[in-house]
Design a protein around this motif. Structure first.
Motif, PDB file in Angstrom:
ATOM      1  N   GLY A 167      45.629  47.459  46.121  1.00 46.31           N
ATOM      2  CA  GLY A 167      44.797  47.712  47.283  1.00 46.31           C
ATOM      3  C   GLY A 167      43.220  47.304  46.959  1.00 46.31           C
ATOM      4  N   LEU A 168      42.890  46.186  46.145  1.00 43.74           N
ATOM      5  CA  LEU A 168      41.508  45.980  46.047  1.00 43.74           C
ATOM      6  C   LEU A 168      41.140  45.313  47.326  1.00 43.74           C
ATOM      7  N   LYS A 169      39.643  45.517  47.358  1.00 45.46           N
ATOM      8  CA  LYS A 169      39.083  44.920  48.981  1.00 45.46           C
ATOM      9  C   LYS A 169      38.920  43.426  48.461  1.00 45.46           C
ATOM     10  N   THR A 170      38.364  42.936  47.350  1.00 44.80           N
ATOM     11  CA  THR A 170      38.191  41.580  47.145  1.00 44.80           C
ATOM     12  C   THR A 170      38.232  41.388  45.429  1.00 44.80           C
ATOM     13  N   ILE A 171      38.680  40.067  45.011  1.00 49.90           N
ATOM     14  CA  ILE A 171      38.433  40.108  43.557  1.00 49.90           C
ATOM     15  C   ILE A 171      37.061  39.480  43.339  1.00 49.90           C
ATOM     16  N   THR A 172      36.361  40.458  42.507  1.00 50.71           N
ATOM     17  CA  THR A 172      35.056  39.731  42.276  1.00 50.71           C
ATOM     18  C   THR A 172      34.986  38.942  40.982  1.00 50.71           C
ATOM     19  N   THR A 173      33.599  38.620  40.747  1.00 48.60           N
ATOM     20  CA  THR A 173      33.266  37.888  39.573  1.00 48.60           C
ATOM     21  C   THR A 173      33.535  38.701  38.335  1.00 48.60           C
ATOM     22  N   LYS A 174      33.120  40.041  38.530  1.00 53.33           N
ATOM     23  CA  LYS A 174      33.539  40.780  37.303  1.00 53.33           C
ATOM     24  C   LYS A 174      34.859  40.938  36.911  1.00 53.33           C
ATOM     25  N   ASN A 175      35.687  41.204  38.009  1.00 49.52           N
ATOM     26  CA  ASN A 175      37.109  41.241  37.554  1.00 49.52           C
ATOM     27  C   ASN A 175      37.801  39.688  36.993  1.00 49.52           C
ATOM     28  N   LEU A 176      36.938  38.760  37.527  1.00 48.66           N
ATOM     29  CA  LEU A 176      37.427  37.282  36.716  1.00 48.66           C
ATOM     30  C   LEU A 176      36.939  37.215  35.341  1.00 48.66           C
ATOM     31  N   ARG A 210      43.647  47.960  38.061  1.00 43.44           N
ATOM     32  CA  ARG A 210      42.583  47.904  39.066  1.00 43.44           C
ATOM     33  C   ARG A 210      41.443  46.871  38.362  1.00 43.44           C
ATOM     34  N   TRP A 211      41.617  46.357  37.171  1.00 45.42           N
ATOM     35  CA  TRP A 211      41.155  45.429  36.661  1.00 45.42           C
ATOM     36  C   TRP A 211      39.416  45.785  36.683  1.00 45.42           C
ATOM     37  N   LYS A 212      39.249  47.112  35.818  1.00 46.24           N
ATOM     38  CA  LYS A 212      37.980  47.693  35.596  1.00 46.24           C
ATOM     39  C   LYS A 212      37.953  47.650  34.206  1.00 46.24           C
ATOM     40  N   GLN A 213      36.484  47.723  33.784  1.00 41.66           N
ATOM     41  CA  GLN A 213      36.472  47.755  32.230  1.00 41.66           C
ATOM     42  C   GLN A 213      37.072  49.280  32.090  1.00 41.66           C
ATOM     43  N   ALA A 214      37.563  49.441  31.083  1.00 40.97           N
ATOM     44  CA  ALA A 214      38.029  50.836  30.418  1.00 40.97           C
ATOM     45  C   ALA A 214      37.518  51.201  28.990  1.00 40.97           C
ATOM     46  N   ARG A 273      51.793  37.032  35.113  1.00 38.29           N
ATOM     47  CA  ARG A 273      51.470  38.261  36.084  1.00 38.29           C
ATOM     48  C   ARG A 273      49.986  38.424  36.144  1.00 38.29           C
ATOM     49  N   SER A 274      49.297  38.399  35.260  1.00 36.82           N
ATOM     50  CA  SER A 274      47.920  38.640  35.281  1.00 36.82           C
ATOM     51  C   SER A 274      47.280  37.412  36.205  1.00 36.82           C
ATOM     52  N   CYS A 275      47.650  36.222  36.207  1.00 35.99           N
ATOM     53  CA  CYS A 275      47.181  35.112  36.857  1.00 35.99           C
ATOM     54  C   CYS A 275      47.593  35.407  38.194  1.00 35.99           C
ATOM     55  N   GLN A 276      48.734  35.875  38.655  1.00 43.86           N
ATOM     56  CA  GLN A 276      49.046  36.343  39.764  1.00 43.86           C
ATOM     57  C   GLN A 276      48.306  37.483  40.569  1.00 43.86           C
ATOM     58  N   LEU A 277      47.920  38.230  39.864  1.00 45.71           N
ATOM     59  CA  LEU A 277      47.047  39.542  40.397  1.00 45.71           C
ATOM     60  C   LEU A 277      45.747  39.086  40.478  1.00 45.71           C
ATOM     61  N   VAL A 278      44.995  38.220  39.620  1.00 41.99           N
ATOM     62  CA  VAL A 278      43.672  38.112  39.556  1.00 41.99           C
ATOM     63  C   VAL A 278      43.365  36.830  40.253  1.00 41.99           C
ATOM     64  N   LEU A 279      43.665  35.634  39.760  1.00 41.00           N
ATOM     65  CA  LEU A 279      43.376  34.301  40.341  1.00 41.00           C
ATOM     66  C   LEU A 279      44.193  34.035  41.528  1.00 41.00           C
ATOM     67  N   GLY A 280      45.392  34.642  41.595  1.00 43.41           N
ATOM     68  CA  GLY A 280      46.241  34.580  42.951  1.00 43.41           C
ATOM     69  C   GLY A 280      45.838  35.724  43.838  1.00 43.41           C
ATOM     70  N   ALA A 281      44.875  36.516  43.479  1.00 45.78           N
ATOM     71  CA  ALA A 281      44.499  37.722  44.315  1.00 45.78           C
ATOM     72  C   ALA A 281      45.763  38.774  44.860  1.00 45.78           C
ATOM     73  N   GLY A 282      46.865  38.594  43.999  1.00 44.80           N
ATOM     74  CA  GLY A 282      47.714  39.536  44.176  1.00 44.80           C
ATOM     75  C   GLY A 282      47.367  41.001  44.179  1.00 44.80           C
ATOM     76  N   ALA A 283      46.305  41.270  43.326  1.00 43.84           N
ATOM     77  CA  ALA A 283      46.144  42.661  43.136  1.00 43.84           C
ATOM     78  C   ALA A 283      45.612  43.454  44.555  1.00 43.84           C
ATOM     79  N   LEU A 284      45.161  42.344  45.615  1.00 43.85           N
ATOM     80  CA  LEU A 284      44.774  42.842  46.915  1.00 43.85           C
ATOM     81  C   LEU A 284      45.819  43.599  47.485  1.00 43.85           C
TER      82      LEU A 284
END
Length: 976
Positions: free
Chosen positions: A797-806, A690-694, A782-793
């Motif tokens: 099921g993320l609502k949006t790709i935030t600046t924190k995710n980037l 989910r691209w949150k700090q762990a 794959r990380s580029c597809q999920l974050v920059l490409g917004a594939g994680a949405l």
């Protein structure tokens, strides 16, 4: 006839006595009469002091001589320019004062008087008297020389008329130039009006040539007349020679009569003694021949006795010696006509017995209990068998040993499996009959112990084979060394053969002096050649010793002069002493080839053990057992196999590739499964991230700390200590804090597992490097597809790709980039120099990661850029100050700072906000230009300056940006 002789002329004397008295000095007193200069130009003529320098028409025709001088000496002395005649012609050149000038006597030159010549006159006076006496006997030299000189001058004058072209050594009419010079074509021209004149010229040419011919013939006849005296001298010498021959014949006849008397008186008795001595020697030889026949008759019983004690070499030596005696000394003996064929059949029987005996030895040697004892079995027996086989040229005996090795290797594996299965209660041998099925029922520890036992047995097996084959090779090298020594001895004997030939000269000398040979040479003191001819062969150990009252001991022994078998003692590496005979007719090439084949047999033994191990390995791998092993089990198995491979290489001295190839094949399968498992695991982690700090568990911090010193290794797990330590918010790497996601933490551990696997299995380094490169590329894409490409949405099921995710994604990529040089160095230390080109994968990966990080930074700037475009496009310069637009911009900048400040380092945050500020200034400058607001100090300019000051104050109030140089003066258009 006279022209063909060059003998000295006969001196004219008054008596024949004077002629013979001076005959020995004729060559000194008279010089030979030579041909005229024009006939033989290279020979000296006349007096050597006077005529040898005269010109030759052929050799000296182009050289100036004194004979070409035409100047009159009185005319040269008369100088009309002088007032008076001078007494010396030197004044012609040196002047008038030359004669009148006095020359001072030199004090270096003594005054010469007649007393200085007194001693010379005393010495020359006797010679002058002898010379006067010789003048009365011989023709006066001056008269002879003057006559000869006059004749020579006349002949030379005549020959000068002949053109020089005829005198050339290379004169040949075949040459066109010579022919044209002798016969000019102009004399034979038949052009109109000139016929009569040309005919006259031709006749004149013919007469001229005839005249030249007459001159030459006259000179030749004159030369012949000069040689006439030599002919008469030869006839006179012939009569004297006949008298000498008649006297010599009489002296020879007298000498022969004296020699006949000496032969009758002195030689007949000696020859009779020699004949009696020869008769006595013949009787001795006949006696010795009978004794030799008695010895040969005992050959077959002796051979049977030796074979009963397995003395094959001794039996073969006895057969070879007997056959040689039959062919040389006993040839033609009727009673032994069948003995040769009987011995050949017996020799063939011995060959079969030795081969069977060697097969039995090889079987018993290889099938001994495999313990730590590597001693050679019955080394004396082995050495004896090898010598016998070499003597019979059975050079393929090593193949028997090779066949036994294959059978024994199979039995070793079979016996190990049976012994292991018998100790496992879970395997019912009555239900599972086949050994392969029983082996497949073992678990990994049981099967690993079985494989370890097999490898240990094979190691002992190879050591025994090496010891045995080394002994065989040492025997071969002993024979090779013996051959070399034999050749050296033969060369020495050939060099000494010249010295042995002096015996015949000594015998002839003693006979000539009137001595008897029996007096000169006793039987106990014979010369070397005589000793060799009378030496006799030693009989076999079972033959009776020679005894005779009338024959001395040297004569009693029997030996063939052609059979010179000698034996030398040699010691094998095991300390066994053997006698090597000289009759092993093996060439050095055959012995070297046999030694190489024996060494190759040791290599084959290693290959056999490896092949059987591969088959055992493949039998267990049929059900996919090896592919199911975990990393630790496979590493353990790989180390065991590597250890066995190194042991066999150390024992045999050569690499065997079959087991190494099987290990590499299994390692490739392991690498594929290892990589697929971890790539699948990474894919699942990324799909659920989910691209949150762990939080960072303590074990991951320990894992990172273990790599900090540049050495990659997985730390040992410490369960007790791990439970007490709490997770950290950031991952500390070399003093820097990294905010990461859980996937990246696990990815770091996976990367270290790849590196650790390379340490455990060095043979898979290149495959692991390729797989790790693929894994890193997969994570980046794959990380580029999920974050920059917004594939994680869609995936998470993320609502949006935030600046924190980037920002978090960028920081995770930076963490991986930090470890790429360490990983590269780890693989570089384990690659061969020729494989360094594979390291370029890491360079490509680093570039891709940096590009990805730059794209994320550009994305963050683009987010703010679109915000600035949206807000500043509605900006109006009016009260109140600060305007709502600038309040909204400052609010969004604060949110951006709050999102990335804790994730990115301060330097990166400052660089990012500088880029955002540049975008802000660009949009503001464009809007002010659209509103026609200029920096003129007016009311509008003051409102804008207040808003900009509000923006600057809020931005610099953010944490870490207080020293940021915003340079807001760029928003105004520069005056031109």
């Amino acid at each position: 006839m006279a022209s063909s002789h060059s003998s000295s002329p006969v001196p004219q004397s008054n008596s024949s006595d004077a002629f013979f008295k001076k005959e020995m000095d004729a060559t000194k007193r008279f010089r030979p009469v030579q041909s005229l200069p024009d006939v033989c130009p290279k020979e000296p003529t006349g007096d050597p002091n006077n005529l040898c320098d005269s010109p030759s028409l052929v050799a000296d025709q182009h050289r100036w001589t004194i004979y070409h001088s035409k100047v009159n000496l009185p005319a040269a002395l008369n100088d009309p320019r002088l007032a008076k005649r001078e007494s010396d012609f030197f004044t012609k050149t040196w002047g008038v004062d030359f004669v009148d000038t006095e020359v001072t006597p030199s004090f270096y030159l003594p005054q010469i008087t007649k007393e200085h010549f007194a001693l010379y006159q005393q010495e020359i006076a006797p010679r002058e008297k002898v010379h006067e006496r010789c003048k009365n006997i011989c023709t006066p030299k001056d008269t002879f020389d003057r006559t000869l000189l006059h004749t020579h001058d006349k002949s030379r004058t005549d020959l000068e008329q002949v053109p020089k072209i005829f005198m050339k050594p290379d004169f040949a009419l075949e040459d066109s130039l010579t022919f044209n010079a002798v016969l000019p074509w102009s004399h034979f021209s038949t052009a109109g009006g000139k016929g009569n004149r040309d005919a006259a010229s031709s006749r004149l040419l013919q007469e001229k040539l005839s005249h030249y011919l007459d001159i030459v013939e006259v000179n030749i006849a004159h030369q012949i007349s000069l040689r006439s005296e030599a002919f008469f001298h030869a006839m006179t010498s012939q009569h004297e020679l006949q008298d000498y021959l008649r006297k010599t014949s009489q002296a020879v006849k007298l000498l022969r009569e004296k020699i006949a008397q000496i032969d009758k008186v002195m030689c007949e008795g000696s020859l009779r003694v020699l004949r009696l001595s020869l008769t006595r020697n013949n009787c001795i030889k006949a006696y010795n021949k009978l004794k030799l026949m008695a010895t040969v008759h005992q050959t077959q019983p002796t051979v049977q006795l030796l074979l009963s004690t397995s003395e094959f070499v001794g039996a073969l030596d006895l057969i070879a010696t007997t056959q040689e005696v039959l062919q040389q000394e006993l040839q033609g003996i009727h009673s032994f006509r069948h003995l040769g064929s009987q011995l050949c059949e017996l020799e063939k029987l011995i060959d079969k017995m030795m081969i069977a005996e060697f097969s039995t030895y090889a079987r018993s040697d290889l099938n001994r209990p495999l313990e730590d004892d590597c001693q050679i079995l019955e080394e004396e027996r082995l050495v004896s068998l090898v010598f016998g086989l070499l003597k019979q040229r059975k050079l393929n005996f090593y193949e028997i040993y090779g066949d036994e090795m294959i059978i024994t290797a199979k039995n070793i594996i079979k016996q190990c499996v049976v012994n292991t299965v018998s100790h496992i209660e879970e395997i019912d041998t009555e239900v599972v009959v086949k050994l392969a099925d029983q082996m497949r029922m073992m678990n990994f520890p049981q099967w690993f112990d079985l494989l370890k036992n097999i490898f240990s047995k094979f190691t002992i097996f190879l050591k025994r084979i090496k010891a045995t084959l080394n002994t065989i090779r040492s025997v071969v090298f002993l024979v090779l060394d013996k051959n070399q020594k034999t050749r050296d001895l033969e060369d020495t004997l050939q060099k000494n053969s010249a010295k042995d030939s002096t015996v015949d000269t000594e015998v002839a000398y003693l006979t000539h002096e009137g001595m008897f040979i029996s007096d000169a040479f006793s039987e106990g003191d014979l010369p070397p050649v005589a000793a060799d001819t009378t030496s006799q062969r030693n009989t076999s150990p079972n033959s009776e010793p020679c005894s005779s009252d009338s024959v001395s001991e040297p004569e009693c022994t029997t030996d063939s002069s052609s059979s010179k078998e000698q034996t030398s003692s040699s010691i094998t590496p095991g300390g066994v002493e053997m006698m090597i005979s000289d009759d092993m007719k093996l060439t050095d090439l055959e012995l070297v080839r046999l030694a190489n084949n024996i060494q190759e047999l040791l290599y084959n033994a290693s290959d056999i053990c490896h092949d059987r191990s591969v088959k055992f390995l493949m039998a267990r791998a049929k059900d996919g057992f090896l592919e199911k092993l975990n990393s630790n089990e496979f590493v353990t198995l790989s180390r065991l196999m590597e250890g066995f491979i190194l042991d066999t290489e150390q024992i045999c001295g050569r690499k065997s590739m079959s087991l190494r190839g099987a290990l590499q094949s299994q390692a490739n399968r392991f690498v594929n499964r290892f990589h697929e498992e971890r790539k699948t695991k990474l894919s699942l982690l990324l799909d659920n991230e989910r691209w949150k700090q762990a939080e960072v568990p303590a074990e991951f911090q320990d894992l990172v700390d273990s790599v900090s010193d540049g050495r990659i290794s997985l730390p040992e797990k410490k369960p007790a200590a791990t439970e007490e330590r709490k997770p950290a918010e950031f991952l500390i790497v070399e003093g820097q804090k990294y905010a990461t996601v859980g996937t990246v933490l696990l990815l770091i551990r996976i990367i270290l597992e790849y590196c650790q696997c390379v340490d455990n299995i060095p043979s898979i380094t290149t495959d692991m490097l390729t797989r790790l490169s693929d894994l890193l590329k997969y994570f980046n894409s794959r990380s580029c597809q999920l974050v920059l490409g917004a594939g994680a949405l869609q995936v998470v099921g993320l609502k949006t790709i935030t600046t924190k995710n980037l920002a978090l994604s960028s920081r995770c990529l930076q963490l991986i980039v930090h470890y790429i040089p360490i990983i590269r160095a780890h693989f570089e230390a384990r690659l061969q120099p020729k494989q360094y080109s594979m390291l370029r994968h890491f360079d490509h990966i680093t570039k891709d990661y940096h590009d990805h990080i730059a794209e994320i930074s550009a994305k963050l700037v683009a987010i703010m850029d679109s915000l600035f475009d949206k807000l500043l496009s509605k900006y109006e310069v009016k009260a109140p100050v600060p305007s709502a637009c600038f309040r909204n911009i400052c609010k969004q900048m604060a949110k951006m700072h709050e999102a990335i400040y804790e994730l990115l380092p301060e330097e990166q945050t400052q660089m990012l906000f500088l880029r955002i500020n540049a975008s802000y200034k660009l949009h503001l400058k464009r809007q002010l230009a659209h509103l026609n607001v200029v920096n003129d100090g007016g009311p509008l300019n003051g409102l804008v300056t207040s808003d900009v000051a509000f923006y600057t104050g809020n931005l610099q109030a953010l944490k870490g940006l207080n020293n940021l140089d915003l340079n807001m003066a760029e928003i105004w258009e520069q005056k031109r």
